[in-house]
Motif scaffolding. Structure first.
Motif, PDB file in Angstrom:
ATOM      1  N   PHE A 266      -4.564  -2.592   4.873  1.00 58.38           N
ATOM      2  CA  PHE A 266      -4.171  -3.372   3.697  1.00 58.38           C
ATOM      3  C   PHE A 266      -2.958  -4.260   3.997  1.00 58.38           C
ATOM      4  O   PHE A 266      -1.984  -4.311   3.269  1.00 58.38           O
TER       5      PHE A 266
ATOM      6  N   ARG B 212     -15.268  -0.883   0.733  1.00 53.31           N
ATOM      7  CA  ARG B 212     -14.020  -1.554   1.110  1.00 53.31           C
ATOM      8  C   ARG B 212     -13.207  -1.946  -0.122  1.00 53.31           C
ATOM      9  O   ARG B 212     -13.750  -2.065  -1.222  1.00 53.31           O
ATOM     10  N   MET B 213     -11.925  -2.183   0.119  1.00 49.98           N
ATOM     11  CA  MET B 213     -11.056  -2.704  -0.929  1.00 49.98           C
ATOM     12  C   MET B 213     -11.252  -4.211  -1.013  1.00 49.98           C
ATOM     13  O   MET B 213     -11.160  -4.909  -0.011  1.00 49.98           O
TER      14      MET B 213
ATOM     15  N   LYS C 247       0.844  -1.193   0.000  1.00 45.36           N
ATOM     16  CA  LYS C 247       0.000   0.000   0.000  1.00 45.36           C
ATOM     17  C   LYS C 247       0.877   1.240   0.000  1.00 45.36           C
ATOM     18  O   LYS C 247       1.906   1.273   0.672  1.00 45.36           O
TER      19      LYS C 247
ATOM     20  N   THR D 199      -8.368  -2.270   6.674  1.00 46.75           N
ATOM     21  CA  THR D 199      -8.126  -0.881   6.265  1.00 46.75           C
ATOM     22  C   THR D 199      -6.640  -0.565   6.132  1.00 46.75           C
ATOM     23  O   THR D 199      -6.266   0.299   5.345  1.00 46.75           O
TER      24      THR D 199
ATOM     25  N   TYR E 285     -11.899  -1.237  -5.609  1.00 48.86           N
ATOM     26  CA  TYR E 285     -12.764  -0.688  -4.559  1.00 48.86           C
ATOM     27  C   TYR E 285     -14.201  -1.131  -4.812  1.00 48.86           C
ATOM     28  O   TYR E 285     -14.733  -0.964  -5.922  1.00 48.86           O
ATOM     29  N   ASP E 286     -14.818  -1.695  -3.792  1.00 49.89           N
ATOM     30  CA  ASP E 286     -16.221  -2.100  -3.866  1.00 49.89           C
ATOM     31  C   ASP E 286     -17.060  -0.982  -3.261  1.00 49.89           C
ATOM     32  O   ASP E 286     -17.114  -0.827  -2.038  1.00 49.89           O
TER      33      ASP E 286
ATOM     34  N   TYR F 149     -12.290  -9.279   1.285  1.00 51.96           N
ATOM     35  CA  TYR F 149     -12.062  -7.883   1.647  1.00 51.96           C
ATOM     36  C   TYR F 149     -10.806  -7.758   2.492  1.00 51.96           C
ATOM     37  O   TYR F 149     -10.569  -8.566   3.387  1.00 51.96           O
TER      38      TYR F 149
ATOM     39  N   VAL G 125      -9.857  -7.686  -2.658  1.00 50.04           N
ATOM     40  CA  VAL G 125      -8.720  -8.344  -3.294  1.00 50.04           C
ATOM     41  C   VAL G 125      -9.260  -9.603  -3.961  1.00 50.04           C
ATOM     42  O   VAL G 125     -10.027 -10.352  -3.348  1.00 50.04           O
TER      43      VAL G 125
ATOM     44  N   THR H 110      -6.648  -5.710  -6.904  1.00 50.78           N
ATOM     45  CA  THR H 110      -7.567  -5.086  -5.967  1.00 50.78           C
ATOM     46  C   THR H 110      -8.452  -4.087  -6.685  1.00 50.78           C
ATOM     47  O   THR H 110      -8.059  -3.502  -7.699  1.00 50.78           O
TER      48      THR H 110
END
Length: 180
Positions: free
Chosen positions: A79, A54-55, A14, A77, A48-49, A74, A57, A46
């Protein structure tokens, strides 16, 4: 036992500035023993949803040196780890996924039978309807699709590895409508 691969970890990185990075090795099999004895996990990406905020993967998991599919989970936060048990994206039966949101649809490019395939859904991690045909124009094996939009245009470029060519090469296909 595991054939050509036995990597059951993902590397999660990240950065806020593309200069300074955090790095963690995350063992999928140890974090989620309910997945059983996976051979390997690879090709993480990855996205973003927006519905979950949330991110997500998504990556390939292989079992028994033969059965490989795309799974999603998911990330936390920070990562540094996956927080939810990886779940297979149903109805795909492929590897090396790339998910892109265009308009109100999610486009999944993936590999099945050493060819690039395309599926579309109204949801990020389910409901994909695969196109049964190969979408790349090659006659040899291909893998690792990645889609990007040309800045300032409505043209999307699909880039992929043409590993069946000698010498190996990269392939590029363009679309504006995801049909042609």
């Amino acid at each position: 036992k595991y054939g050509w691969g036995n990597n059951r970890a993902l590397v999660l990185m990240k950065s806020w500035d593309l200069i300074h990075w955090t790095h963690s090795d995350f063992r999928v099999d140890l974090a989620f023993p309910e997945l059983g004895d996976i051979d390997c996990s690879w090709a993480p990406e990855t996205v973003y949803d927006p519905a979950a905020g949330r991110m997500m993967v998504y990556f390939t998991i292989r079992y028994h040196n033969a059965n490989a599919n795309i799974y999603w989970s998911y990330a936390d936060t920070a990562f540094t780890r996956l927080e939810t048990t990886p779940t297979m994206i149903p109805g795909i039966g492929g590897i090396d996924g790339d998910i892109t949101h265009v308009g109100d649809k999610w486009h999944l490019f993936y590999v099945a039978g050493a060819t690039i395939r395309h599926a579309v859904s109204g949801h990020i991690n389910e409901g994909y309807k695969p196109d049964p045909d190969r979408i790349d124009p090659n006659k040899v094996a291909t893998e690792a699709p990645n889609l990007f939009k040309r800045i300032g245009t409505n043209i999307y470029v699909l880039m992929y590895d043409v590993y069946g060519a000698r010498p190996n090469n990269m392939g590029f296909s363009e679309t504006t409508d995801f049909s042609t």
